[in-house]
Structures are given as C-alpha cells and as structure tokens.
Design a protein around this motif. Structure first.
Motif, short mmCIF file in Angstrom:
data_model
loop_
_atom_site.label_atom_id
_atom_site.label_comp_id
_atom_site.label_asym_id
_atom_site.label_seq_id
_atom_site.Cartn_x
_atom_site.Cartn_y
_atom_site.Cartn_z
N MET A 69 0.81 -1.22 0.00
CA MET A 69 0.00 0.00 0.00
C MET A 69 0.85 1.28 0.00
O MET A 69 0.47 2.30 -0.56
N PHE A 70 2.02 1.19 0.62
CA PHE A 70 2.84 2.38 0.76
C PHE A 70 3.94 2.46 -0.30
O PHE A 70 4.86 3.27 -0.20
N ASN A 71 3.82 1.60 -1.31
CA ASN A 71 4.79 1.60 -2.41
C ASN A 71 4.04 1.78 -3.72
O ASN A 71 3.45 0.84 -4.24
N SER A 72 4.06 2.98 -4.26
CA SER A 72 3.25 3.30 -5.44
C SER A 72 3.75 2.62 -6.71
O SER A 72 3.11 2.71 -7.76
N SER A 73 4.91 1.94 -6.65
CA SER A 73 5.39 1.21 -7.83
C SER A 73 5.22 -0.29 -7.67
O SER A 73 5.70 -1.07 -8.51
N SER A 74 4.52 -0.73 -6.63
CA SER A 74 4.33 -2.16 -6.37
C SER A 74 3.33 -2.76 -7.37
O SER A 74 2.54 -2.04 -7.97
N PRO A 75 3.36 -4.10 -7.55
CA PRO A 75 2.43 -4.73 -8.50
C PRO A 75 0.96 -4.48 -8.18
O PRO A 75 0.14 -4.32 -9.07
N LEU A 76 0.63 -4.47 -6.90
CA LEU A 76 -0.73 -4.14 -6.47
C LEU A 76 -0.65 -2.92 -5.57
O LEU A 76 0.00 -2.96 -4.53
N TYR A 77 -1.29 -1.84 -6.00
CA TYR A 77 -1.24 -0.60 -5.21
C TYR A 77 -2.64 -0.17 -4.84
O TYR A 77 -3.49 0.03 -5.71
N VAL A 78 -2.89 -0.09 -3.54
CA VAL A 78 -4.17 0.39 -3.04
C VAL A 78 -3.95 1.80 -2.53
O VAL A 78 -3.25 2.01 -1.54
N LYS A 79 -4.52 2.75 -3.23
CA LYS A 79 -4.34 4.15 -2.84
C LYS A 79 -5.13 4.44 -1.57
O LYS A 79 -6.36 4.28 -1.53
N LEU A 290 5.76 -12.18 -16.03
CA LEU A 290 6.96 -12.06 -15.22
C LEU A 290 6.49 -12.05 -13.77
O LEU A 290 6.02 -11.04 -13.26
N CYS A 291 6.58 -13.21 -13.14
CA CYS A 291 5.81 -13.49 -11.92
C CYS A 291 6.09 -12.53 -10.77
O CYS A 291 5.16 -12.00 -10.16
N GLU A 292 7.35 -12.33 -10.44
CA GLU A 292 7.64 -11.47 -9.29
C GLU A 292 7.14 -10.05 -9.51
O GLU A 292 6.71 -9.38 -8.57
N ALA A 293 7.19 -9.58 -10.75
CA ALA A 293 6.80 -8.20 -11.06
C ALA A 293 5.33 -8.08 -11.44
O ALA A 293 4.80 -6.98 -11.53
N LYS A 294 4.65 -9.23 -11.69
CA LYS A 294 3.26 -9.24 -12.13
C LYS A 294 3.07 -8.43 -13.42
O LYS A 294 2.13 -7.66 -13.57
#
Length: 415
Positions: A69-79, A290-294
C-alpha cells in the motif's frame, strides 16, 4: 423471439453481447460514452487464460496489499483514501479470500475460460473476421526458487483439473524463446492459453456489427434508467430517451453508478492497469507473465506489449510515471538487453478493469429488475471472457437455458 435490446457499454463485453444478440435476430443498439477507441478493452494484455483459474480474492492477497500500500510502484497498489464504497468492497474481498472459496471457484473460472476460448476460435473460423489469434500457451516466468515453487503448486492444481502444464528449466525456456534473452530460473508453461491483439479485434467486430445492422451511439452517456414495476422503461442519455424490450449493462467500472440509480448494488472497484507498446523487434514470440513483477508480455500484431499492475484508486485515468517505470524495469530485468525508451514510456496508456470482491464477474439478471441483464466485474479476465459472457447474455435475454450455470455469477450473490 426477436427483441429490441439496448447494450450500455461498447467494450469487449458489450460488443460480444451485441454479436450474439444480433445472431439471434435481435435489434441491437450499443451506447457508449466514448468514441470507442480507448479504455481497458484496448490496453489489456490480450490473453485468453484458462490458466488463470485462481481467483484474485486469494488467501494472502490482503497481506500483500497492505505491504504494498505504501509503495506506489508495487504490483498491487491500493491508494489510501476515505471511501465508504471501497471500504465495503474491501471487507467483502476479505470475506471471499478463503481457501475454501478459492477451491470452489477453480472449476467455475476454468470452465468459463475454456468455453470463451472455444468461442473465440469459432468467431475466427466463421469467415467474417481476420483478426490476430494465436494459441501458443503462456509462460509463467520466475526468477526465484520460492516463486517457482508457488507457481508449480498452482500448476499441479491445473493438471488435476485437466489442463496441460509443464515446469520448464531455464534451458528449456530459452530453447522455446531463443532470441528473447530471458534471464529466469524457469517457467511454468500452460499449453491451454491463447493471445490476440485487442485493438484489431475491436475494430473488426465493430465494423462487422455495423454491417449487420447494429446501431452505435458513441460519445453518448447514459445518465439515468427509468424503472416501473421492476421493468426498465427508458434508458436516458444526455442526448435522447431510448426504449427497448431488454437492456444489457456492460459498462465496466461505471456499471455501479448506473445500477445504484435503480436500487441494485453490485460491488465493483476500478483496477487501473497500464500498458507500454514496443514497436521494435524484441525477439519475444511467447506470451509470458513475469511473476515477481506481475507484468504480462504479449507478442502482438506488429509490436510487443508490456502490461501490468493493479491500482485500486477510484475512477480516474491519471498515468502514474512510477508504475510505468516499474513495468519498464521488469522488462529489462527479465529480458537481458531490452531497454524500453523514454518515448515508449511517454506513450503508455491505462484502462480501468472492473473488479468484484470475489474475483468472479456478474453475469445475469437481478431479481430486482426483470429486463436488465448485468455483465460486468470481470477484472483482469475481461478480454478472456468476452465471447463467453456475450453468449451467456444473449441466452439470458432470450430466456434460453444457458451454456454454463450462472448461479456463481449472480448479481444478487452475497459476500
């Protein structure tokens, strides 16, 4: 019996619904708020994915979502935001994310994907179309042993439900993709999947539907629906009032805004996804995740598409450069020597995928409205499930026995 039908939404679900309805002799009008040349149906990975039989609402996703949630470049981002509807949706997602519910939905998701893949092939073979369609399968590429083990566990479940799955070594992956320079430990390969170039199909299907008498009202927004005695009597746009025997709601992430007006609540959150097109030779010939990066990689007609990320942040089309950069970095990390340049990143697009709390779409009629068929909530499987949903919609509208049991997809289901 022929019926007059208004289809609200001109994405892949709306067009496929119109396709099967006109095949049954219905008089069809498609209404869309855009010019029908952008959005999720144009920027997706173009996958037909029987391999994706594990629901988005899987155990562990809540913890990952909180972590990211606190990483805006993550594969899943919940604002992070104060939004009552999102809070209710998240609570329903949490209730759905159990091992028992995921296991129960595996066959449901697999079967509708296989049904849809067969229908795509039927459309292709009808002689009316010339769109790009390849059945080469899908590589789930991993760089770590931990992720490789997780993917193979899922692959073994796929084998149990009848899918063709292999666990490939790094050498075997590079023998399949000799010119892609993949830097991975291995990949789980599903032979059941297919891929397409979405914009080609959308253009051809629109042209075909126009040639068969389907009416298109573009740049026309539905502002209200009038219901009398549980029957839709009027569809009101900002330009006119439309009447019909039946209405199909296939407005994607905007669908709840319409149903809310008539007292039907279908929990849907918009999941923003991004894509970058690379129109240079990449050597990539097999679709891969690309699994780790989704991140999804698709060799399309004349270019390679890199697509991914899931951003739950409401309805907006803001392009977050950090998320575009994350896709670019993933491409470089998995394909040695592949650099996505600044111009390609600047031309990135996004689309909003309508996500239900349990990972299953809404297909069918609500008990609250007799002549409204709902078709939304497909999340990342919208492209994959287009023809299946369209076929099921036409069967529902015409009161036929449906090809697949619609009970798991009921708009009235509880979470």
């Amino acid at each position: 019996m022929s019926k007059k039908v208004v289809v609200v939404g001109g994405g892949i679900i709306g067009l496929c619904s119109a396709y099967y309805l006109q095949k049954e002799g219905c008089e069809v009008t498609v209404v869309d708020k855009t010019n029908m040349d952008e959005g999720a149906s144009y920027v997706n990975a173009g996958y037909i994915t029987p391999s994706h039989f594990i629901s988005l609402a899987a155990p562990g996703m809540i913890n990952k979502g909180i972590k990211w949630m606190f990483n805006s470049s993550s594969p899943l981002y919940v604002k992070p935001r104060l939004d009552l509807e999102f809070f209710k949706w998240a609570l329903s997602f949490k209730k759905s994310a159990t091992q028992a519910k995921v296991q129960k939905s595996i066959s449901v998701i697999k079967d509708i994907n296989l049904f849809s893949r067969d229908l795509y092939e039927d459309i292709k073979q009808s002689g009316d179309f010339n769109f790009h369609f390849e059945r080469k399968g899908l590589l789930m590429c991993y760089k770590s042993d931990e992720v490789g083990e997780e993917e193979w566990e899922i692959g073994q479940q796929g084998i149990k439900v009848g899918l063709g799955v292999k666990n490939l070594t790094s050498k075997e992956v590079n023998e399949l993709e000799p010119n892609a320079n993949l830097d991975v430990k291995g990949a789980v390969y599903y032979d059941c999947d297919a891929h397409m170039t979405p914009s080609d199909f959308m253009k051809e299907m629109t042209a075909y539907l126009k040639s068969t008498g389907v009416t298109f009202l573009t740049n026309e927004e539905v502002q209200d629906i009038e219901v009398v005695n549980n029957i839709v009597t009027k569809v009101i746009t900002h330009k006119q009032i439309l009447s019909s025997d039946e209405v199909v709601l296939a407005a994607g992430s905007w669908s709840p805004l319409v149903t809310k007006k008539i007292g039907i609540k279908i929990p849907v959150q918009a999941g923003k996804g991004y894509r970058i097109n690379v129109k240079r030779e990449t050597g990539i010939t097999y679709p891969a995740i690309l699994c780790e990066a989704k991140v999804a990689v698709t060799p399309m007609d004349g270019f390679t598409r890199f697509a991914g990320t899931m951003e739950l942040g409401g309805i907006n089309h803001y392009i977050n450069p950090k998320r575009v950069e994350a896709i670019s970095k993933a491409a470089k990390n998995y394909y040695k020597g592949l650099e996505i340049n600044e111009q390609e990143k600047e031309q990135a697009k996004c689309g909003l995928r309508p996500c239900s709390p349990d990972g299953l779409p809404y297909i069918g009629k609500s008990s609250k409205c007799a002549n409204l068929t709902i078709a939304t909530g497909h999340a990342m499987m919208g492209w994959s499930l287009g023809p299946a949903t369209g076929k099921l919609v036409s069967e529902t509208v015409l009161g036929k026995n449906t090809s697949i049991d619609l009970q798991p997809f009921s708009p009235d289901r509880k979470f």
